[in-house]
Scaffold this motif. Structure first.
Motif, mmCIF file in Angstrom:
data_model
loop_
_atom_site.group_PDB
_atom_site.id
_atom_site.type_symbol
_atom_site.label_atom_id
_atom_site.label_comp_id
_atom_site.label_asym_id
_atom_site.label_seq_id
_atom_site.Cartn_x
_atom_site.Cartn_y
_atom_site.Cartn_z
ATOM 1 N N ARG A 23 -53.645 15.256 -13.317
ATOM 2 C CA ARG A 23 -53.808 16.508 -14.040
ATOM 3 C C ARG A 23 -53.372 17.691 -13.189
ATOM 4 O O ARG A 23 -53.517 17.683 -11.967
ATOM 5 C CB ARG A 23 -55.267 16.699 -14.462
ATOM 6 C CG ARG A 23 -55.716 15.773 -15.582
ATOM 7 C CD ARG A 23 -57.143 16.052 -15.978
ATOM 8 N NE ARG A 23 -57.328 17.437 -16.414
ATOM 9 C CZ ARG A 23 -57.102 17.878 -17.649
ATOM 10 N NH1 ARG A 23 -56.665 17.037 -18.562
ATOM 11 N NH2 ARG A 23 -57.316 19.131 -17.959
ATOM 12 N N THR A 28 -46.786 18.616 -11.678
ATOM 13 C CA THR A 28 -48.143 19.119 -11.845
ATOM 14 C C THR A 28 -48.350 20.470 -11.179
ATOM 15 O O THR A 28 -49.202 21.252 -11.596
ATOM 16 C CB THR A 28 -49.171 18.109 -11.292
ATOM 17 O OG1 THR A 28 -48.849 17.808 -9.924
ATOM 18 C CG2 THR A 28 -49.159 16.825 -12.101
ATOM 19 N N HIS A 43 -49.572 18.005 -17.190
ATOM 20 C CA HIS A 43 -50.484 16.899 -16.902
ATOM 21 C C HIS A 43 -49.657 15.628 -17.097
ATOM 22 O O HIS A 43 -49.165 15.383 -18.205
ATOM 23 C CB HIS A 43 -51.672 16.885 -17.861
ATOM 24 C CG HIS A 43 -52.458 18.162 -17.900
ATOM 25 N ND1 HIS A 43 -53.053 18.708 -16.782
ATOM 26 C CD2 HIS A 43 -52.760 19.008 -18.936
ATOM 27 C CE1 HIS A 43 -53.690 19.816 -17.116
ATOM 28 N NE2 HIS A 43 -53.525 20.025 -18.412
#
Length: 511
Positions: free
Chosen positions: A115, A145, A162
């Motif tokens: 994430r 990311t 993500h």
């Protein structure tokens, strides 16, 4: 009873952390297989023709020695575990050919999930290709990311993602399906379920090669959730007047004007509208290692997967030889004379520098700073990516460890699913598509099909062409350019309102 059912359902839908750890007994078996390998005799061919019959012994044998004497899977395993956050979850899959409960099967699906800390991050589903695996995402996941790790300018410069990179069932550490017709549509269903389980109701997707075909299945079957696609080096069939009259006429006009008039080029460039070799010329060209052989290898693997599996399931060196051949035949040839005599991986002489090269590559892969060459540097853009022996063996091991038989069966089904005349290939997909093309201008390989041919079956919304070749895996061979392209592509699509997405996404518990 109700509580028991609920507990079983919760366990089925759980997302659990996962770390790679191959049994020592299996690694010992691999070592014995390598030690007992019998290499075939070969013809004595001159240097410029040594690839005409396939992977040369002079290229493979030093890699076999390196595999036996130097390569250490445990080191690579630890590196993957430290750089790629991995998980597994169980997904129920029903055979499309049956409506009975007996056809229901559950598959443990392995995936990478990282994430972003940025509020504007878009969920990105990364679909790996064949014969690659989930490690294909390793070089780009940090920059995707965290945009600050690879600075850029323009549209989408600060776009974050993500990242979710699942293993196709039967690849890597995902369970293989026992259903004969498990192919592209089923893979798309499984991947969409993984995204749903992680709390991503909407997402974009990226894939090249067979990964792009999985993306197409997602766009056709899950368009309410899969909002946009990005790919690299796609191939399309030539438009016909009967199926796509407007696309056909635009291509004919671009050919007539040689794509030299911007108002009448319709997205084509001069190199794409040059006269193509005739069928007889293409047939004759297969006598050497140039273009047509690369695309031909995949159908050969898919034709009789069970027969081929007997040898490849028993021989890690057989898998190595096949991977070397695929890398070599897809790499661009920069000289019409030498017939691709330079390989896109280290020569036996260069193997002596392996320790130093691996250290440099390892540092570069984990360093968040830009590469030592500027993407605008002409020499950098023209060079062919050089695979180190460790990289080649890592990719081979991730075919060898699960066994290649399931991936070969999947390849056969995917080939049938995506035949040029099937509705899967010919139906129009309104999901916006972005394309990156990595093709050296002076390459003597068979050119990629014109990109705008794809407008017969896609809503092409973004295109960028590069002069740096990256033909096997752009995520591996040109990670910096690919990351910048994905940011610009999806960022510009989002800004233009081609798709909308709800922010932020709430993190789903991982266990």
């Amino acid at each position: 009873m109700t509580g028991t059912v609920a507990e079983a359902q919760d366990q089925l839908e759980a997302v659990e952390t996962y770390s790679m750890h191959v049994s020592s007994r299996y690694l010992d078996l691999t070592q014995r297989k390598l030690q007992q390998t019998r290499l075939p005799r070969e013809l004595a061919l001159p240097e410029q023709r040594r690839w005409e019959w396939g992977t040369p012994k002079a290229v493979l044998e030093p890699l076999l020695d390196y595999w036996l004497e130097t390569y250490d899977w445990r080191t690579q395993e630890a590196r993957f575990n430290s750089s790629l956050p991995q998980y597994r979850t169980t997904v129920p899959v029903r055979s499309p050919s049956s409506d009975t409960d007996e056809a229901l099967q559950t598959l443990r699906i392995h995936f990478v999930h990282k994430r972003s800390k940025h509020q504007n991050a878009i969920p990105l589903l990364f679909c790996h290709a064949w014969p690659a695996s989930f490690v294909e995402v390793q070089k780009i996941i940090d920059a995707l990311t965290d945009p600050h790790s690879l600075p850029s300018f323009g549209a989408g410069a600060q776009q974050a993602f993500h990242v979710v990179a699942p293993s196709v069932p039967g690849f890597g550490f995902s369970d293989a399906s026992s259903v004969e017709d498990f192919g592209l549509v089923d893979t798309a269903f499984v991947f969409d379920k993984v995204m749903e389980r992680l709390g991503y109701d909407q997402y974009v997707a990226h894939g090249t090669g067979w990964g792009f075909k999985v993306c197409r299945a997602l766009a056709l079957g899950h368009s309410r959730r899969c909002l946009a696609i990005h790919t690299a080096n796609p191939t399309f069939t030539e438009p016909t007047f009967k199926r796509s009259p407007m696309v056909y006429l635009k291509h004919r006009i671009a050919r007539w004007t040689r794509a030299r008039m911007p108002c009448l080029s319709f997205g084509y460039v001069p190199a794409e509208v040059q006269e193509q070799p005739s069928a007889s010329e293409q047939q004759n060209s297969t006598a050497d290692s140039h273009g047509p052989i690369g695309p031909t290898l995949t159908p050969l693997y898919a034709l009789r997967p069970q027969t081929l599996a007997f040898s490849l399931c028993d021989s890690p060196v057989g898998l190595l030889g096949g991977l070397l051949d695929l890398i070599h035949t897809h790499a661009p040839s920069l000289s019409p004379v030498t017939s691709r005599s330079r390989s896109p991986f280290l020569s036996p002489v260069e193997l002596e520098m392996q320790g130093q090269n691996d250290q440099i590559r390892s540092t570069a892969a984990s360093d968040p700073q830009p590469p030592p060459f500027s993407p605008r540097d002409s020499e950098y853009n023209a060079r062919i990516y050089t695979w180190t022996p460790t990289e080649v063996l890592n990719w081979t091991m991730l075919q060898w460890l699960p066994g290649p038989e399931a991936s070969l069966r999947w390849l056969r089904r995917a080939t049938l699913d995506s035949s040029p005349t099937s509705p899967f290939s010919t139906s129009y997909c309104p999901v916006p598509l972005g394309i990156s093309s990595f093709q050296a201008r002076n390459s003597c390989s068979a050119p990629c099909t014109p990109l705008m041919w794809g407008s017969a079956s896609w809503r092409i919304a973004w295109v960028k062409r590069h002069q740096r070749p990256a033909t096997v895996s752009p995520a591996w061979e040109a990670p910096d350019l690919l990351v910048l392209d994905m940011r610009e592509c999806f960022g510009s699509m989002l800004s233009a309102g081609m798709f909308s997405i709800n922010f932020p996404f709430q993190e789903t518990p991982q266990s």
